[in-house]
Motif scaffolding. Structure first.
Motif, mmCIF file in Angstrom:
data_model
loop_
_atom_site.group_PDB
_atom_site.id
_atom_site.type_symbol
_atom_site.label_atom_id
_atom_site.label_comp_id
_atom_site.label_asym_id
_atom_site.label_seq_id
_atom_site.Cartn_x
_atom_site.Cartn_y
_atom_site.Cartn_z
ATOM 1 N N LEU A 188 1.869 -13.573 26.101
ATOM 2 C CA LEU A 188 1.556 -14.351 27.295
ATOM 3 C C LEU A 188 1.927 -15.819 27.112
ATOM 4 O O LEU A 188 2.259 -16.500 28.080
ATOM 5 N N GLN A 189 1.894 -16.306 25.879
ATOM 6 C CA GLN A 189 2.370 -17.661 25.617
ATOM 7 C C GLN A 189 3.866 -17.772 25.918
ATOM 8 O O GLN A 189 4.336 -18.782 26.448
ATOM 9 N N LEU A 190 4.609 -16.736 25.569
ATOM 10 C CA LEU A 190 6.035 -16.691 25.865
ATOM 11 C C LEU A 190 6.284 -16.845 27.359
ATOM 12 O O LEU A 190 7.135 -17.630 27.796
ATOM 13 N N ALA A 191 5.524 -16.090 28.168
ATOM 14 C CA ALA A 191 5.675 -16.178 29.618
ATOM 15 C C ALA A 191 5.168 -17.506 30.152
ATOM 16 O O ALA A 191 5.776 -18.097 31.054
ATOM 17 N N LEU A 192 4.058 -18.002 29.594
ATOM 18 C CA LEU A 192 3.454 -19.236 30.090
ATOM 19 C C LEU A 192 4.412 -20.410 29.971
ATOM 20 O O LEU A 192 4.675 -21.118 30.951
ATOM 21 N N PHE A 193 4.944 -20.636 28.788
ATOM 22 C CA PHE A 193 5.791 -21.805 28.584
ATOM 23 C C PHE A 193 7.205 -21.590 29.110
ATOM 24 O O PHE A 193 7.815 -22.501 29.659
ATOM 25 N N GLY A 200 4.011 -5.259 31.141
ATOM 26 C CA GLY A 200 3.735 -5.406 32.564
ATOM 27 C C GLY A 200 3.040 -6.715 32.885
ATOM 28 O O GLY A 200 3.366 -7.390 33.873
ATOM 29 N N PHE A 201 2.098 -7.102 32.041
ATOM 30 C CA PHE A 201 1.414 -8.379 32.251
ATOM 31 C C PHE A 201 2.367 -9.556 32.044
ATOM 32 O O PHE A 201 2.270 -10.566 32.749
ATOM 33 N N VAL A 202 3.269 -9.450 31.089
ATOM 34 C CA VAL A 202 4.271 -10.500 30.893
ATOM 35 C C VAL A 202 5.121 -10.659 32.148
ATOM 36 O O VAL A 202 5.399 -11.775 32.599
ATOM 37 N N ALA A 203 5.543 -9.529 32.731
ATOM 38 C CA ALA A 203 6.367 -9.583 33.937
ATOM 39 C C ALA A 203 5.619 -10.215 35.108
ATOM 40 O O ALA A 203 6.157 -11.069 35.821
ATOM 41 N N LEU A 204 4.361 -9.814 35.319
ATOM 42 C CA LEU A 204 3.584 -10.370 36.425
ATOM 43 C C LEU A 204 3.325 -11.863 36.244
ATOM 44 O O LEU A 204 3.435 -12.650 37.194
ATOM 45 N N LEU A 205 2.977 -12.260 35.029
ATOM 46 C CA LEU A 205 2.732 -13.677 34.781
ATOM 47 C C LEU A 205 4.012 -14.491 34.954
ATOM 48 O O LEU A 205 3.978 -15.609 35.488
ATOM 49 N N THR A 206 5.134 -13.932 34.537
ATOM 50 C CA THR A 206 6.407 -14.627 34.719
ATOM 51 C C THR A 206 6.739 -14.803 36.191
ATOM 52 O O THR A 206 7.174 -15.878 36.618
ATOM 53 N N VAL A 207 6.539 -13.761 36.986
ATOM 54 C CA VAL A 207 6.793 -13.863 38.426
ATOM 55 C C VAL A 207 5.940 -14.966 39.045
ATOM 56 O O VAL A 207 6.423 -15.783 39.836
ATOM 57 N N SER A 227 -13.639 -21.398 29.587
ATOM 58 C CA SER A 227 -12.369 -20.669 29.543
ATOM 59 C C SER A 227 -12.294 -19.577 30.602
ATOM 60 O O SER A 227 -11.190 -19.184 31.007
ATOM 61 N N HIS A 228 -13.453 -19.086 31.061
ATOM 62 C CA HIS A 228 -13.434 -18.042 32.090
ATOM 63 C C HIS A 228 -12.933 -18.567 33.436
ATOM 64 O O HIS A 228 -12.629 -17.773 34.337
ATOM 65 N N LEU A 229 -12.844 -19.873 33.584
ATOM 66 C CA LEU A 229 -12.292 -20.443 34.809
ATOM 67 C C LEU A 229 -10.764 -20.405 34.816
ATOM 68 O O LEU A 229 -10.152 -20.627 35.858
ATOM 69 N N MET A 230 -10.167 -20.131 33.663
ATOM 70 C CA MET A 230 -8.714 -20.051 33.550
ATOM 71 C C MET A 230 -8.268 -18.614 33.809
ATOM 72 O O MET A 230 -8.733 -17.689 33.140
ATOM 73 N N PRO A 231 -7.384 -18.376 34.765
ATOM 74 C CA PRO A 231 -6.948 -16.997 35.040
ATOM 75 C C PRO A 231 -6.251 -16.341 33.861
ATOM 76 O O PRO A 231 -6.340 -15.121 33.675
ATOM 77 N N PHE A 232 -5.579 -17.138 33.007
ATOM 78 C CA PHE A 232 -4.862 -16.546 31.886
ATOM 79 C C PHE A 232 -5.815 -15.936 30.857
ATOM 80 O O PHE A 232 -5.419 -15.045 30.108
ATOM 81 N N ARG A 233 -7.040 -16.414 30.822
ATOM 82 C CA ARG A 233 -8.036 -15.841 29.890
ATOM 83 C C ARG A 233 -8.231 -14.355 30.189
ATOM 84 O O ARG A 233 -8.331 -13.527 29.281
ATOM 85 N N HIS A 234 -8.294 -14.009 31.456
ATOM 86 C CA HIS A 234 -8.528 -12.614 31.841
ATOM 87 C C HIS A 234 -7.319 -11.743 31.526
ATOM 88 O O HIS A 234 -7.466 -10.558 31.202
ATOM 89 N N LEU A 235 -6.129 -12.338 31.588
ATOM 90 C CA LEU A 235 -4.929 -11.571 31.268
ATOM 91 C C LEU A 235 -4.859 -11.253 29.783
ATOM 92 O O LEU A 235 -4.569 -10.117 29.388
ATOM 93 N N VAL A 236 -5.144 -12.254 28.946
ATOM 94 C CA VAL A 236 -5.044 -12.017 27.502
ATOM 95 C C VAL A 236 -6.140 -11.066 27.035
ATOM 96 O O VAL A 236 -5.914 -10.226 26.152
ATOM 97 N N ASP A 237 -7.334 -11.135 27.619
ATOM 98 C CA ASP A 237 -8.388 -10.175 27.279
ATOM 99 C C ASP A 237 -7.968 -8.752 27.648
ATOM 100 O O ASP A 237 -8.250 -7.791 26.910
#
Length: 249
Positions: A63-68, A139-146, A197-207
């Motif tokens: 997810l870091q790959l997709a984030l940055f 799949g999560f990488v693809a969605l986060l990238t989009v 951290s629960h206010l960050m949407p990416f937290r839920h993706l990585v969990d």
């Protein structure tokens, strides 16, 4: 026509990416360095979650790959505006949604390919995860990238120079990484940081991806993470399309 136009734009930009294989490999370099030099430090440590250290670290690196990577995708639009490419596209009958989707789907393809390379390297270093869990991670990488690429393109259409774009993206991505628990579970920190951290949407993706990597697919984390990822992608594409329309792209 939307599918035809999207495929046309996607093919154009995908060909550019395939001609630059060095850039494709270089994009995965930073997560790979974390994997090689940071991962062994965590071996055997109690990280407060299920699975071994690789099953905790690798989902965060994906997810870091997709984030940055996806967050900085808008640099291309700024260059195209300077070269007059966006101006020439303005006079074509191509759907504004297709102009966005073609670019965004190219980004998703590139980062999923890089994610595959990263997982293969992790397997060589000791990662053991079920195949369905690995595919869910892609799949999560693809969605986060989009989602992030759409917002990045939208921002790039509104700014005039890379000097405005870069600092803005940095100011958003670095806190997102630190508060999402991408490197280590947030449960290791103080309670107030875990709650924040629960206010960050990416937290839920990585969990969600971490649950998938230990073979748990029907958990609340996976379900909620999927809902957040899909909702974020739909919202971001909607915002990006609106900006492309109003900006005359």
């Amino acid at each position: 026509m939307l599918l035809h136009d999207t495929a046309l734009i996607y093919g154009r930009y995908m060909c550019q990416s395939l001609r630059s294989r060095f850039a494709l490999l270089f994009g995965v370099l930073t997560p790979l360095l974390y994997l090689l030099f940071f991962g062994p430090l965590l071996t055997g440590l109690p990280l407060g979650g299920r699975g071994d250290s690789w099953q905790v670290l690798v989902p965060g690196l994906l997810l870091q790959l997709a984030l940055f990577g996806a967050s900085f995708a808008g640099f291309m639009i700024i260059l195209e505006k300077d070269q007059g490419i966006v101006e020439r596209m303005r006079v074509t009958p191509v759907s504004r949604l297709a102009l966005l989707l073609g670019r965004v789907l190219r980004e998703a393809t590139v980062f999923v390919l890089q994610a595959v390379l990263l997982v293969l390297a992790a397997v060589a270093m000791g990662l053991r995860a079920p195949l369905p869990g690995v595919l869910i991670g892609f799949g999560f990488v693809a969605l986060l990238t989009v989602a992030l690429a759409s917002l990045s393109y939208a921002l790039a259409m509104r700014v005039r120079t890379p000097q405005e774009f870069g600092p803005t993206v940095n100011a958003l991505t670095v806190p997102s990484m630190l508060l999402s628990g991408l490197m280590l579970p947030m449960t290791l920190g103080p309670a107030w940081l875990d709650v924040l951290s629960h206010l960050m949407p990416f937290r839920h993706l990585v969990d969600a991806v971490r649950d998938a990597y230990v073979g748990s697919y029907a958990t609340a984390h996976v379900l909620y993470g999927a809902l957040v990822a899909v909702g974020l992608a739909v919202l971001a594409v909607t915002v990006g399309t609106r900006v492309f329309r109003t900006a005359g792209a």
